[in-house]
Write an enzyme that holds these catalytic residues in place. Structure first.
Site, PDB file in Angstrom:
ATOM      1  N   SER A   1       1.473   3.992  -5.156  1.00  0.00           N
ATOM      2  CA  SER A   1       2.079   5.223  -4.658  1.00  0.00           C
ATOM      3  C   SER A   1       3.427   4.941  -3.994  1.00  0.00           C
ATOM      4  CB  SER A   1       1.092   5.907  -3.701  1.00  0.00           C
ATOM      5  OG  SER A   1       1.506   7.199  -3.366  1.00  0.00           O
TER       6      SER A   1
ATOM      7  N   HIS B   1       0.824  -1.214   0.000  1.00  0.00           N
ATOM      8  CA  HIS B   1       0.000   0.000   0.000  1.00  0.00           C
ATOM      9  C   HIS B   1       0.856   1.262   0.000  1.00  0.00           C
ATOM     10  CE1 HIS B   1       0.824   1.088   4.189  1.00  0.00           C
ATOM     11  NE2 HIS B   1       0.660  -0.186   4.513  1.00  0.00           N
TER      12      HIS B   1
END
Length: 311
Positions: free
Chosen positions: A138, A70
């Site tokens: 990201s 993540h």
């Protein structure tokens, strides 16, 4: 007619009860809702230990391991919905990075990209994984790219979703606002500010129950100081293109054209250093394609892996 009225009344009462539960017991409701989403995706939650940290993680499915990383300020559940389409094909593993989600936080530790790579390698080794397919969103994409650059024999492929790490990617509204005002648009000082963070990160925010919004907001506010510190340190990271001029791992690079956090032009830099990369730009999508366009993101990845398997 009477039966229909009774059914309707029962539905109304059920909805009213669920709404009351969502507002009156937000932590229990959020935990229950997330658990149901995880089970729907074939995932179970577990915990693992590495030196200095406890890490919660989701795991489910069978096949080649796909480790999903993540991004900044996020957690393992950013991949829960897209995993529903992936667990029928792969062994999907999504951990909370140290400093995030339900993992250990330490005010004395540092959270550089290189350190997070080594922590994830320890985590993977603890699960008996020697070679993995990596997915990263990201900051997670920055970590995945660095892992592939430093340890190419350990990475079978890359799925990079609006990844950080390049000079071009960080030429964004996020950087400009920080330079102008010192405000970090991906952190929240108060629980209420988390709505602004979600709106900034996504062009198409999915519906979330009140309970989950509250829990995410309160956690973000509690992490404000630590995550602000981590963000400022990330700005000092050397660009991946200077560290790894060439990465040969097959890669699928996905970016939303409406991303305000990281500039989609970063895809050009990555494609130049990754001769086996394919780029998909998703019109109208923001910083989190796997949340904003769940099915399309999954289908694109499955197609990428299908081509990879046939090559």
């Amino acid at each position: 007619m009477r039966i229909a009225v009774r059914v309707l009344a029962g539905v109304v009462l059920l909805l009213a009860g669920l709404t009351a539960f969502d507002y009156l017991a937000p932590y229990t409701a959020a935990r229950t809702g997330l658990s149901l989403e995880q089970r729907r995706s074939g995932l179970n939650e577990s915990r693992a230990s590495i030196p200095g940290f406890e890490m919660a993680y989701l795991e489910g499915g069978q096949g080649e391991p796909l480790l999903l990383i993540h991004g900044f300020g996020a957690d393992k559940n950013n991949f829960t919905r897209v995993a529903r389409f992936l667990t029928p094909h792969y062994r999907v593993i999504a951990p909370d990075l140290p400093g995030f989600g339900a993992a250990t936080r330490s005010d004395t530790a540092t959270y550089t990209i290189a350190e997070q790579v080594e922590r994830l390698r320890q985590f993977a080794q603890g699960l008996g994984l020697k070679r993995v397919h990596l997915g990263g969103s990201s900051m997670g994409g920055h970590i995945a790219t660095t892992w592939a650059g430093k340890y190419p024999e350990e990475v079978a492929s890359l799925w990079l979703l609006a990844p950080g790490g390049t000079v071009a990617a960080f030429d964004s509204e996020l950087r400009r606002e920080f330079q102008r005002t010192g405000e970090i648009l991906l952190v929240a000082k108060t629980p209420e500010e988390h709505a602004r963070v979600r709106a900034f990160a996504m062009a198409h925010e999915p519906w979330l129950p009140h309970s989950l919004k509250r829990v995410l907001g309160e956690r973000a506010a509690a992490d404000y100081a630590l995550h602000s510190k981590i963000f400022k340190a990330l700005r000092q990271e050397p660009p991946v293109e200077t560290l790894f001029p060439r990465i040969d791992a097959p890669a699928l690079i996905v970016w939303g054209t409406e991303d305000r956090a990281l500039n989609p032009k970063g895809a050009d830099t990555l494609r130049a250093m990754m001769p086996n990369a394919r780029v998909i730009l998703m019109p109208g999508i923001g910083h989190l394609p796997m949340i904003e366009a769940v099915r399309q993101s999954a289908e694109d990845y499955l197609a990428f892996r299908h081509i990879l398997a046939g090559s």
